[in-house]
Design a protein around this motif. Structure first.
Motif, PDB file in Angstrom:
ATOM      1  N   GLN A  47     -43.077 -52.212  25.703  1.00  0.00           N
ATOM      2  CA  GLN A  47     -42.607 -50.826  25.606  1.00  0.00           C
ATOM      3  C   GLN A  47     -42.548 -50.320  24.166  1.00  0.00           C
ATOM      4  OE1 GLN A  47     -39.013 -50.508  27.963  1.00  0.00           O
ATOM      5  NE2 GLN A  47     -40.226 -50.684  29.818  1.00  0.00           N
ATOM      6  N   CYS A  48     -43.613 -50.599  23.444  1.00  0.00           N
ATOM      7  CA  CYS A  48     -43.673 -50.151  22.046  1.00  0.00           C
ATOM      8  C   CYS A  48     -43.569 -48.627  21.970  1.00  0.00           C
ATOM      9  CB  CYS A  48     -44.983 -50.587  21.403  1.00  0.00           C
ATOM     10  SG  CYS A  48     -45.329 -52.335  21.570  1.00  0.00           S
ATOM     11  N   LEU A  49     -44.084 -47.949  22.989  1.00  0.00           N
ATOM     12  CA  LEU A  49     -44.106 -46.481  22.920  1.00  0.00           C
ATOM     13  C   LEU A  49     -42.734 -45.858  23.179  1.00  0.00           C
ATOM     14  CD1 LEU A  49     -47.594 -45.604  24.430  1.00  0.00           C
ATOM     15  CD2 LEU A  49     -46.926 -46.021  22.076  1.00  0.00           C
ATOM     16  N   ALA A  50     -41.727 -46.704  23.416  1.00  0.00           N
ATOM     17  CA  ALA A  50     -40.365 -46.172  23.520  1.00  0.00           C
ATOM     18  C   ALA A  50     -39.956 -45.586  22.165  1.00  0.00           C
ATOM     19  CB  ALA A  50     -39.402 -47.274  23.925  1.00  0.00           C
ATOM     20  N   CYS A  51     -40.457 -46.179  21.091  1.00  0.00           N
ATOM     21  CA  CYS A  51     -40.084 -45.703  19.745  1.00  0.00           C
ATOM     22  C   CYS A  51     -41.289 -45.197  18.959  1.00  0.00           C
ATOM     23  CB  CYS A  51     -39.445 -46.828  18.952  1.00  0.00           C
ATOM     24  SG  CYS A  51     -38.051 -47.612  19.741  1.00  0.00           S
ATOM     25  N   HIS A  52     -42.473 -45.293  19.551  1.00  0.00           N
ATOM     26  CA  HIS A  52     -43.695 -44.944  18.823  1.00  0.00           C
ATOM     27  C   HIS A  52     -44.541 -43.974  19.614  1.00  0.00           C
ATOM     28  CE1 HIS A  52     -43.313 -47.901  15.641  1.00  0.00           C
ATOM     29  NE2 HIS A  52     -42.956 -48.794  16.534  1.00  0.00           N
ATOM     30  N   HIS A  53     -45.464 -43.319  18.925  1.00  0.00           N
ATOM     31  CA  HIS A  53     -46.513 -42.610  19.654  1.00  0.00           C
ATOM     32  C   HIS A  53     -47.858 -42.900  19.003  1.00  0.00           C
ATOM     33  CE1 HIS A  53     -45.967 -39.475  16.553  1.00  0.00           C
ATOM     34  NE2 HIS A  53     -47.219 -39.187  16.794  1.00  0.00           N
ATOM     35  N   LEU A  96     -41.214 -50.883   5.058  1.00  0.00           N
ATOM     36  CA  LEU A  96     -40.956 -49.867   6.085  1.00  0.00           C
ATOM     37  C   LEU A  96     -42.077 -48.829   6.131  1.00  0.00           C
ATOM     38  CD1 LEU A  96     -37.201 -49.358   5.234  1.00  0.00           C
ATOM     39  CD2 LEU A  96     -38.108 -50.566   7.221  1.00  0.00           C
ATOM     40  N   ALA A  97     -42.279 -48.246   7.303  1.00  0.00           N
ATOM     41  CA  ALA A  97     -43.276 -47.179   7.463  1.00  0.00           C
ATOM     42  C   ALA A  97     -42.956 -46.060   6.485  1.00  0.00           C
ATOM     43  CB  ALA A  97     -43.232 -46.659   8.894  1.00  0.00           C
ATOM     44  N   ARG A  98     -43.998 -45.487   5.892  1.00  0.00           N
ATOM     45  CA  ARG A  98     -43.779 -44.436   4.894  1.00  0.00           C
ATOM     46  C   ARG A  98     -43.613 -43.077   5.563  1.00  0.00           C
ATOM     47  NH1 ARG A  98     -47.640 -45.153   0.071  1.00  0.00           N
ATOM     48  NH2 ARG A  98     -48.818 -43.610   1.211  1.00  0.00           N
ATOM     49  N   GLU A 110     -31.944 -52.432   7.354  1.00  0.00           N
ATOM     50  CA  GLU A 110     -32.928 -53.154   8.182  1.00  0.00           C
ATOM     51  C   GLU A 110     -33.634 -52.183   9.117  1.00  0.00           C
ATOM     52  OE1 GLU A 110     -33.370 -56.812   8.448  1.00  0.00           O
ATOM     53  OE2 GLU A 110     -32.469 -56.549   6.457  1.00  0.00           O
ATOM     54  N   SER A 111     -34.913 -52.466   9.411  1.00  0.00           N
ATOM     55  CA  SER A 111     -35.669 -51.618  10.336  1.00  0.00           C
ATOM     56  C   SER A 111     -34.999 -51.605  11.713  1.00  0.00           C
ATOM     57  CB  SER A 111     -37.089 -52.167  10.484  1.00  0.00           C
ATOM     58  OG  SER A 111     -37.743 -51.524  11.544  1.00  0.00           O
ATOM     59  N   LYS A 112     -35.049 -50.429  12.354  1.00  0.00           N
ATOM     60  CA  LYS A 112     -34.476 -50.340  13.700  1.00  0.00           C
ATOM     61  C   LYS A 112     -35.406 -50.952  14.738  1.00  0.00           C
ATOM     62  CE  LYS A 112     -31.667 -46.131  13.437  1.00  0.00           C
ATOM     63  NZ  LYS A 112     -31.646 -44.719  13.850  1.00  0.00           N
ATOM     64  N   MET A 113     -36.583 -51.387  14.288  1.00  0.00           N
ATOM     65  CA  MET A 113     -37.552 -51.926  15.246  1.00  0.00           C
ATOM     66  C   MET A 113     -37.008 -53.200  15.882  1.00  0.00           C
ATOM     67  SD  MET A 113     -41.522 -52.418  14.947  1.00  0.00           S
ATOM     68  CE  MET A 113     -42.396 -53.793  15.630  1.00  0.00           C
ATOM     69  N   ARG A 114     -37.234 -53.292  17.185  1.00  0.00           N
ATOM     70  CA  ARG A 114     -36.766 -54.470  17.921  1.00  0.00           C
ATOM     71  C   ARG A 114     -37.521 -55.704  17.429  1.00  0.00           C
ATOM     72  NH1 ARG A 114     -38.018 -55.871  24.088  1.00  0.00           N
ATOM     73  NH2 ARG A 114     -37.426 -58.036  23.753  1.00  0.00           N
TER      74      ARG A 114
HETATM   75  C1  HEC Z   1     -36.459 -49.900  19.213  1.00  0.00           C
HETATM   76  C2  HEC Z   1     -37.528 -49.129  18.636  1.00  0.00           C
HETATM   77  C3  HEC Z   1     -38.849 -49.795  18.366  1.00  0.00           C
HETATM   78  C4  HEC Z   1     -39.622 -50.525  19.237  1.00  0.00           C
HETATM   79  C5  HEC Z   1     -39.336 -50.875  20.703  1.00  0.00           C
HETATM   80  C6  HEC Z   1     -40.824 -50.860  18.516  1.00  0.00           C
HETATM   81  N1  HEC Z   1     -40.775 -50.367  17.251  1.00  0.00           N
HETATM   82 FE1  HEC Z   1     -42.241 -50.480  15.838  1.00  0.00          FE
HETATM   83  N2  HEC Z   1     -41.066 -49.494  14.526  1.00  0.00           N
HETATM   84  C7  HEC Z   1     -39.827 -48.953  14.808  1.00  0.00           C
HETATM   85  C8  HEC Z   1     -39.323 -48.270  13.643  1.00  0.00           C
HETATM   86  C9  HEC Z   1     -37.989 -47.549  13.544  1.00  0.00           C
HETATM   87  C10 HEC Z   1     -40.320 -48.394  12.650  1.00  0.00           C
HETATM   88  C11 HEC Z   1     -40.265 -47.805  11.229  1.00  0.00           C
HETATM   89  C12 HEC Z   1     -39.571 -48.750  10.286  1.00  0.00           C
HETATM   90  C13 HEC Z   1     -40.443 -49.921   9.976  1.00  0.00           C
HETATM   91  O1  HEC Z   1     -41.503 -49.741   9.344  1.00  0.00           O
HETATM   92  O2  HEC Z   1     -40.082 -51.026  10.402  1.00  0.00           O
HETATM   93  C14 HEC Z   1     -41.396 -49.173  13.238  1.00  0.00           C
HETATM   94  C15 HEC Z   1     -42.558 -49.509  12.566  1.00  0.00           C
HETATM   95  C16 HEC Z   1     -43.654 -50.096  13.163  1.00  0.00           C
HETATM   96  C17 HEC Z   1     -44.918 -50.325  12.512  1.00  0.00           C
HETATM   97  C18 HEC Z   1     -45.273 -49.944  11.079  1.00  0.00           C
HETATM   98  C19 HEC Z   1     -45.784 -48.507  11.072  1.00  0.00           C
HETATM   99  C20 HEC Z   1     -46.231 -48.038   9.699  1.00  0.00           C
HETATM  100  O3  HEC Z   1     -46.700 -46.883   9.609  1.00  0.00           O
HETATM  101  O4  HEC Z   1     -46.125 -48.770   8.722  1.00  0.00           O
HETATM  102  C21 HEC Z   1     -45.748 -50.919  13.416  1.00  0.00           C
HETATM  103  C22 HEC Z   1     -47.195 -51.355  13.221  1.00  0.00           C
HETATM  104  C23 HEC Z   1     -44.973 -51.073  14.628  1.00  0.00           C
HETATM  105  N3  HEC Z   1     -43.710 -50.557  14.441  1.00  0.00           N
HETATM  106  C24 HEC Z   1     -45.468 -51.649  15.786  1.00  0.00           C
HETATM  107  C25 HEC Z   1     -44.711 -51.821  16.934  1.00  0.00           C
HETATM  108  C26 HEC Z   1     -45.225 -52.498  18.115  1.00  0.00           C
HETATM  109  C27 HEC Z   1     -46.613 -53.066  18.250  1.00  0.00           C
HETATM  110  C28 HEC Z   1     -44.205 -52.515  19.018  1.00  0.00           C
HETATM  111  C29 HEC Z   1     -44.196 -53.160  20.377  1.00  0.00           C
HETATM  112  C30 HEC Z   1     -44.506 -54.563  20.422  1.00  0.00           C
HETATM  113  C31 HEC Z   1     -43.069 -51.817  18.425  1.00  0.00           C
HETATM  114  N4  HEC Z   1     -43.421 -51.424  17.156  1.00  0.00           N
HETATM  115  C32 HEC Z   1     -41.863 -51.617  19.051  1.00  0.00           C
HETATM  116  C33 HEC Z   1     -39.142 -49.027  16.000  1.00  0.00           C
HETATM  117  C34 HEC Z   1     -39.586 -49.698  17.122  1.00  0.00           C
END
Ligand code: HEC
Length: 151
Positions: A47-53, A96-98, A110-114
């Motif tokens: 469910q990567c698209l829960a936080c991404h598009h 972190l993503a720019r 810390e990144s909110k990414m799971r």
């Molecule tokens: C709970 C929310 C969340 C989920 C679920 C999530 N992400 Fe993220 N992700 C983020 C956030 C917030 C950032 C921006 C901060 C960072 O760079 O870590 C990010 C950043 C990224 C980046 C870097 C983007 C850039 O422009 O540098 C990538 C690649 C990425 N995610 C891939 C994934 C993939 C693949 C998955 C699924 C396996 C996933 N993410 C699931 C929240 C999430």
């Protein structure tokens, strides 16, 4: 004098680059070839698209995380390397993503990414990155066209 300064900066740059090749250098990092179709399934599974598009990919209803919509893929003036993508998935806080306010994408620095490291297999990671990389398009840097204010 200008020539000397140039040589000095060239020397410093070369030394800095060569220092990078210590034991922590990413040089030599390589993962096997992945499968793009399986990579798309991994995207859905976790469910990567829960936080991404991603342009052109529909987000499944009901899994949207309001307030987080970080773009994956698209045009960039800088190459998104394979190693950078792998790092973004397994160590998101490293870089972190720019273009996003820190208050939106981080909590306590810390990144909110799971974190998927305990659940995602290496084969899944390889397929996922194989799928993601072609979504990044390198576009030439467009310099600002300053007006000439002549007298
Ligand atoms: C709970 C929310 C969340 C989920 C679920 C999530 N992400 Fe993220 N992700 C983020 C956030 C917030 C950032 C921006 C901060 C960072 O760079 O870590 C990010 C950043 C990224 C980046 C870097 C983007 C850039 O422009 O540098 C990538 C690649 C990425 N995610 C891939 C994934 C993939 C693949 C998955 C699924 C396996 C996933 N993410 C699931 C929240 C999430």
């Amino acid at each position: 004098m200008k020539y000397l300064l140039f040589c000095y900066f060239a020397f410093i740059s070369i030394s800095l680059v060569s220092c990078d090749l210590g034991p922590d250098s990413p040089q030599g990092f390589s993962l096997p070839q992945g499968d793009v179709d399986k990579g798309a399934m991994v995207l859905t599974k976790y469910q990567c698209l829960a936080c991404h598009h991603i342009n052109g990919i529909e987000q499944a209803a009901g899994i949207n995380n309001p307030g987080l919509n970080v773009r994956l893929g698209g045009n960039s003036t800088k190459v998104k390397t394979y190693a950078e993508l792998v790092t973004s998935v397994i160590n998101p806080s490293h870089k972190l993503a720019r273009g996003y306010p820190l208050a939106i994408v981080t909590v306590d620095g810390e990144s909110k990414m799971r974190n998927f490291n305990d659940v995602m297999t290496i084969a899944e990671l390889v397929d996922l990155v194989e799928f993601l990389q072609p979504h990044y398009k390198l576009v030439p840097y467009r310099s600002t066209n300053y007006q000439f204010y002549g007298y």
